[in-house]
Scaffold this active site. Structure first.
Site, PDB file in Angstrom:
ATOM      1  N   GLU A   4      -6.921   4.734   7.742  1.00  0.00           N
ATOM      2  CA  GLU A   4      -6.706   6.165   7.455  1.00  0.00           C
ATOM      3  C   GLU A   4      -7.931   6.767   6.779  1.00  0.00           C
ATOM      4  O   GLU A   4      -8.280   7.931   7.017  1.00  0.00           O
ATOM      5  CB  GLU A   4      -5.429   6.325   6.598  1.00  0.00           C
ATOM      6  N   GLY A  21       2.521   2.326  10.776  1.00  0.00           N
ATOM      7  CA  GLY A  21       3.474   3.423  10.637  1.00  0.00           C
ATOM      8  C   GLY A  21       4.148   3.810  11.938  1.00  0.00           C
ATOM      9  O   GLY A  21       4.793   4.850  12.024  1.00  0.00           O
ATOM     10  N   GLU A  51      -5.394  -4.903  10.413  1.00  0.00           N
ATOM     11  CA  GLU A  51      -4.406  -3.856  10.630  1.00  0.00           C
ATOM     12  C   GLU A  51      -4.709  -3.144  11.944  1.00  0.00           C
ATOM     13  O   GLU A  51      -5.540  -2.216  11.975  1.00  0.00           O
ATOM     14  CB  GLU A  51      -4.438  -2.841   9.479  1.00  0.00           C
ATOM     15  N   GLY A  86       2.885  -1.114   4.213  1.00  0.00           N
ATOM     16  CA  GLY A  86       2.951   0.318   3.934  1.00  0.00           C
ATOM     17  C   GLY A  86       4.371   0.747   3.627  1.00  0.00           C
ATOM     18  O   GLY A  86       4.904   0.501   2.544  1.00  0.00           O
ATOM     19  N   GLY A  87       5.013   1.378   4.598  1.00  0.00           N
ATOM     20  CA  GLY A  87       6.341   1.971   4.384  1.00  0.00           C
ATOM     21  C   GLY A  87       7.344   1.065   3.687  1.00  0.00           C
ATOM     22  O   GLY A  87       8.049   1.498   2.763  1.00  0.00           O
ATOM     23  N   SER A 144       3.498  -2.151  10.269  1.00  0.00           N
ATOM     24  CA  SER A 144       4.942  -2.197  10.510  1.00  0.00           C
ATOM     25  C   SER A 144       5.570  -3.548  10.151  1.00  0.00           C
ATOM     26  O   SER A 144       6.506  -3.997  10.811  1.00  0.00           O
ATOM     27  CB  SER A 144       5.260  -1.809  11.962  1.00  0.00           C
ATOM     28  N   ASN A 155       0.882  -1.172   0.000  1.00  0.00           N
ATOM     29  CA  ASN A 155       0.000   0.000   0.000  1.00  0.00           C
ATOM     30  C   ASN A 155       0.920   1.222   0.000  1.00  0.00           C
ATOM     31  O   ASN A 155       1.482   1.572   1.037  1.00  0.00           O
ATOM     32  CB  ASN A 155      -0.892  -0.016   1.254  1.00  0.00           C
ATOM     33  N   TRP A 156       1.067   1.796  -1.169  1.00  0.00           N
ATOM     34  CA  TRP A 156       2.014   2.919  -1.301  1.00  0.00           C
ATOM     35  C   TRP A 156       1.514   4.177  -0.585  1.00  0.00           C
ATOM     36  O   TRP A 156       2.257   5.123  -0.390  1.00  0.00           O
ATOM     37  CB  TRP A 156       2.242   3.249  -2.770  1.00  0.00           C
ATOM     38  N   LYS A 157       0.227   4.213  -0.243  1.00  0.00           N
ATOM     39  CA  LYS A 157      -0.384   5.424   0.324  1.00  0.00           C
ATOM     40  C   LYS A 157      -0.081   6.615  -0.612  1.00  0.00           C
ATOM     41  O   LYS A 157       0.023   6.418  -1.820  1.00  0.00           O
ATOM     42  CB  LYS A 157       0.090   5.643   1.764  1.00  0.00           C
ATOM     43  N   HIS A 187      -9.537   1.250   4.691  1.00  0.00           N
ATOM     44  CA  HIS A 187      -8.276   1.434   5.434  1.00  0.00           C
ATOM     45  C   HIS A 187      -8.526   2.360   6.627  1.00  0.00           C
ATOM     46  O   HIS A 187      -9.327   3.293   6.536  1.00  0.00           O
ATOM     47  CB  HIS A 187      -7.203   2.017   4.516  1.00  0.00           C
TER      48      HIS A 187
HETATM   49  P1  13P Z   1       3.039   0.411   7.648  1.00  0.00           P
HETATM   50  O1  13P Z   1       3.553  -0.889   7.049  1.00  0.00           O
HETATM   51  O2  13P Z   1       3.789   1.599   7.157  1.00  0.00           O
HETATM   52  O3  13P Z   1       2.952   0.323   9.133  1.00  0.00           O
HETATM   53  O4  13P Z   1       1.544   0.598   7.109  1.00  0.00           O
HETATM   54  C1  13P Z   1       0.648  -0.451   7.197  1.00  0.00           C
HETATM   55  C2  13P Z   1      -0.551  -0.105   6.411  1.00  0.00           C
HETATM   56  O5  13P Z   1      -1.307   0.785   6.765  1.00  0.00           O
HETATM   57  C3  13P Z   1      -0.806  -0.867   5.181  1.00  0.00           C
HETATM   58  O6  13P Z   1      -2.075  -0.615   4.681  1.00  0.00           O
END
Ligand code: 13P
Length: 251
Positions: A97, A173, A167, A233-234, A212, A9-11, A95
């Site tokens: 967010e 994050g 999640e 994510g990251g 994470s 998930n590149w966000k 998600h």
């Molecule tokens: P991180 O891997 O950066 O913690 O993010 C997880 C995430 O929200 C994937 O959708």
């Protein structure tokens, strides 16, 4: 046997130049992956670029959100059929967010999920509790409520076409991963809850862990019996990390 799925998930990250480099590295490094699936969920403006780089690769792609409506006066929104125009297979739905920052309620999430299924996309439905909810011993009831909203609209027939991502909001994050045992316990809860309605569908359902995940902790998380890969994510923005996480799902 469930096949593991690792999805990035590149966000809201990337640029044409950065994506070109990252996608090319993934295309080469993951060209011969077997016994697992992997995908990247990119910002919608980059779907055409992603499609053109990954077209002949085993890596799938998708979006991070979509409208619950098919078309109309919804300024700024993107429909399921638009995602299909760019070869998307997946779309992340609900998600945390989107729930926290854009006010997506369980009902909106359920409507988006249903619209994705109707269009033939595979929704990656995100569920998870906040730190306050976990500390109040409410993790399971929150996740049950999030799942029930989707089940009320789409039923187990919808779940059969979907992927779930657990999640925990407190792990996203933050560098704070749920321990493999903590994550496994929630994954087992989700599967058992759905098994009450349809044991076969629940057994086949891919349940990813997200929060994470990195190369250093992926193998242990993915070795848990109910953890079927990850939503990353990251670490999905760093080619070597993402490739290593995919390889952890393969072994
Ligand atoms: P991180 O891997 O950066 O913690 O993010 C997880 C995430 O929200 C994937 O959708």
């Amino acid at each position: 046997m469930r096949q593991k799925l690792v999805a990035g998930n590149w966000k809201m990250h990337g640029s044409l130049d950065e994506n070109q480099a990252l996608l090319n590295e993934l295309r080469i490094a993951l060209a011969d992956m077997r016994n697992m699936a992997c995908a990247v969920c990119v910002p919608s403006p980059y779907l055409a670029q992603t499609q053109s780089v990954l077209a002949d690769s085993p890596i799938g792609w998708g979006a991070q959100n979509m409208s619950e409506y098919a078309k109309g006066a919804y300024t700024g929104e993107v429909s399921a059929s638009m995602l299909l125009d760019f070869g998307c297979h997946y779309v992340i739905i609900g998600h945390s967010e989107r729930r926290a920052l854009y006010g997506e309620t369980d009902q909106v999430v359920a409507a988006k999920f249903a619209a994705a299924i109707k269009a033939g996309l595979t929704p990656i439905l995100c569920v998870g509790e906040t730190l306050a909810e976990r500390e109040a011993d409410m993790a399971e009831s929150v996740i049950a409520r999030q799942l029930d909203a989707v089940l009320a609209v789409s039923g187990m027939a919808g779940m059969a076409q979907a992927v779930i991502a657990y999640e925990p909001v407190w792990a996203i994050g933050t560098g704070k991963t749920a321990s493999p045992a903590q994550a496994q316990a929630v994954h087992a809860f989700i599967r058992q809850k759905l098994a009450v309605q349809d044991a076969d569908i629940a057994e086949r359902l891919v349940i990813q862990y997200g929060g994470s995940v990195k190369a250093a902790n992926a193998a242990e998380l993915f070795s848990q019996p109910d953890i079927d890969g990850g939503l990353i994510g990251g670490a999905s923005l760093v080619a070597d990390e993402f490739v290593a996480i995919c390889k952890a799902a393969q072994s």
